[in-house]
Write an enzyme that holds these catalytic residues in place. Structure first.
Site, PDB file in Angstrom:
ATOM      1  N   ASP A  79      45.563  32.330  29.851  1.00 50.36           N
ATOM      2  CA  ASP A  79      44.167  31.922  29.896  1.00 50.36           C
ATOM      3  C   ASP A  79      43.230  32.970  29.331  1.00 50.36           C
ATOM      4  O   ASP A  79      43.563  34.158  29.240  1.00 50.36           O
ATOM      5  CB  ASP A  79      43.752  31.572  31.330  1.00 50.36           C
ATOM      6  CG  ASP A  79      43.810  32.763  32.283  1.00 50.36           C
ATOM      7  OD1 ASP A  79      44.790  33.535  32.209  1.00 50.36           O
ATOM      8  OD2 ASP A  79      42.887  32.930  33.101  1.00 50.36           O
ATOM      9  N   GLU A 171      45.067  34.070  35.157  1.00 44.94           N
ATOM     10  CA  GLU A 171      44.884  35.477  35.512  1.00 44.94           C
ATOM     11  C   GLU A 171      43.417  35.842  35.600  1.00 44.94           C
ATOM     12  O   GLU A 171      43.004  36.631  36.456  1.00 44.94           O
ATOM     13  CB  GLU A 171      45.580  36.372  34.479  1.00 44.94           C
ATOM     14  CG  GLU A 171      45.656  37.849  34.861  1.00 44.94           C
ATOM     15  CD  GLU A 171      44.428  38.676  34.440  1.00 44.94           C
ATOM     16  OE1 GLU A 171      44.307  39.836  34.886  1.00 44.94           O
ATOM     17  OE2 GLU A 171      43.590  38.154  33.656  1.00 44.94           O
TER      18      GLU A 171
END
Length: 404
Positions: A79, A171
């Protein structure tokens, strides 16, 4: 063999911003599956076993080709941040940067504002078009690990133990390691490839917690408010003033901890403060949590049970777990020097997936990707620095061809 540059340029074009408002679902955004599936297919294309879980975790490994070697792994996250804009990335390559301003279709990256650019003369610098982040955090790490994987597959003469490969979702919203399967990963040690400046290696992180303070007020027409109105905004403002100005992110550095009120939402009837607490020192961290609780309790007493606090621990300083295994740091330092890179060993003023993974039984320092200005529209990375990181990863693999 595909270059780390071409991999990176392909990956950043795949939208993967995570969503902090969808924290209860993993992945927080369906688009993260797109990159997870792409990487899984590429790993299978190299002849490796690979899978994507329903939560968008990618697991693969390169089998050991010698006895007695240490099983190590490399991890990066799929991400990117959603703010500023994290989707629709259009990367631009500025070949043989000659110094001065990098003029983008929307914006300028200037060495006056970012003096580190002065060290990139002669390099091929990659940026976005200025309307989005670039996503080097952490698609540079993804590209570097994938390039390493292809190299090891194509060079079976290089001896190594089991090499674990994993890519995680979410994350950026602090959830990347929450559902990580350490047993499936099958490694003794690992590295997150999620740092920035070339040469960085970090094995100390903050201890982190988040808190939410909710104030309930009473709204009365202001013309009749005297002695009757209870203004939740005013109480929230008083609560904020209790947290020292000298202990904010903008007034601290190094190992100095802080309180950070990130947002205030609401009005007279209800107002909510969202904040985080950070400190490298475990004892000071406990003291900071106790202080936040005490502030809330103080105002709760003052205003008749109208203030509530919820406090949630996020991660712990992984240094305590890594300290007995300092070969993890020493081998990286040696690998960097062998690649002509001076190691920069410093504490992270934040956390990584490695913080949680270390406490899950997988000691896991964090190493550089080469990216700069993460989470901003001026993010950039040099192709040559990504190539250096791939070289460092190769040398780490060689170092663990035997027991540490």
């Amino acid at each position: 063999m595909e270059s780390v540059e071409s991999r990176f340029l392909r990956y950043v074009r795949v939208d993967t911003p995570s969503d902090e408002n969808n924290f209860d679902v993993t992945p927080s955004t369906p688009c993260q599956h797109d990159l997870a599936r792409l990487l899984c297919e590429e790993l299978k294309g190299l002849g490796l076993e690979a899978e994507v879980t329903e939560n968008a975790y990618v697991y693969s490994h390169i089998p050991a080709n010698c006895e007695g070697a240490t099983a190590i792994g490399f991890i990066a996250h799929l991400d990117v941040v959603s703010k500023p804009k994290g989707y629709g990335v259009k990367p631009m390559v500025h070949r043989n940067y000659r110094g001065g301003d990098i003029v983008l279709p929307s914006g300028v990256i200037s060495p006056e504002r970012f003096p580190e650019l002065n060290g990139y003369t002669g390099k091929d610098v990659i940026t976005s078009d200025g309307t989005t982040v670039l996503g080097a955090d952490d698609k540079a790490g993804v590209a570097e690990i994938m390039t390493l994987a292809e190299y090891l597959v194509n060079h079976p003469e290089i001896k190594h133990g089991r090499i674990g490969i994993a890519f995680t979702p979410d994350e950026e919203i602090g959830h990347g390691a929450a559902l990580f399967d350490v047993e499936k990963f099958g490694c003794q040690f690992a590295y997150t490839v999620d740092g920035e400046e070339l040469g960085e290696i970090s094995y100390e992180t903050f201890n982190g917690a988040s808190f939410e303070i909710e104030v309930t007020g009473v709204n009365i027409h202001p013309g009749q408010a005297k002695g009757r109105m209870i203004n939740a905004v005013a109480i929230a403002n008083d609560i904020m003033s209790e947290f020292p100005a000298s202990e904010r992110p903008e007034t601290t550095e190094g190992r100095e901890g802080y309180y950070f009120i990130m947002s205030v939402e609401g009005g007279v009837e209800k107002c909510v403060l969202h904040g985080i607490i950070r400190d490298h020192d475990a004892k000071k961290f406990e003291g900071r949590k106790a202080f936040a609780l005490a502030v809330a309790q103080k105002y709760n007493k003052m205003h008749g049970d109208r203030v509530k606090i919820s406090l949630k621990e996020q991660y712990r300083n992984c240094a305590e777990v890594i300290a007995p295994h300092m070969h993890l740091v020493e081998n990286v330092q040696a690998a960097m020097r062998a690649e002509g890179v001076e190691p920069i060993t410093q504490p992270i003023r934040g956390g990584t997936d490695g913080s949680q993974l270390s406490y899950m039984g997988l000691p896991c320092p964090n190493i550089c990707t080469g990216g700069r200005n993460a989470h901003g529209l001026n993010e950039f990375i040099a192709v040559q620095d990504m190539q250096k990181v791939v070289g460092i990863l190769k040398r780490i693999v060689a170092a663990y061809a035997k027991k540490p």
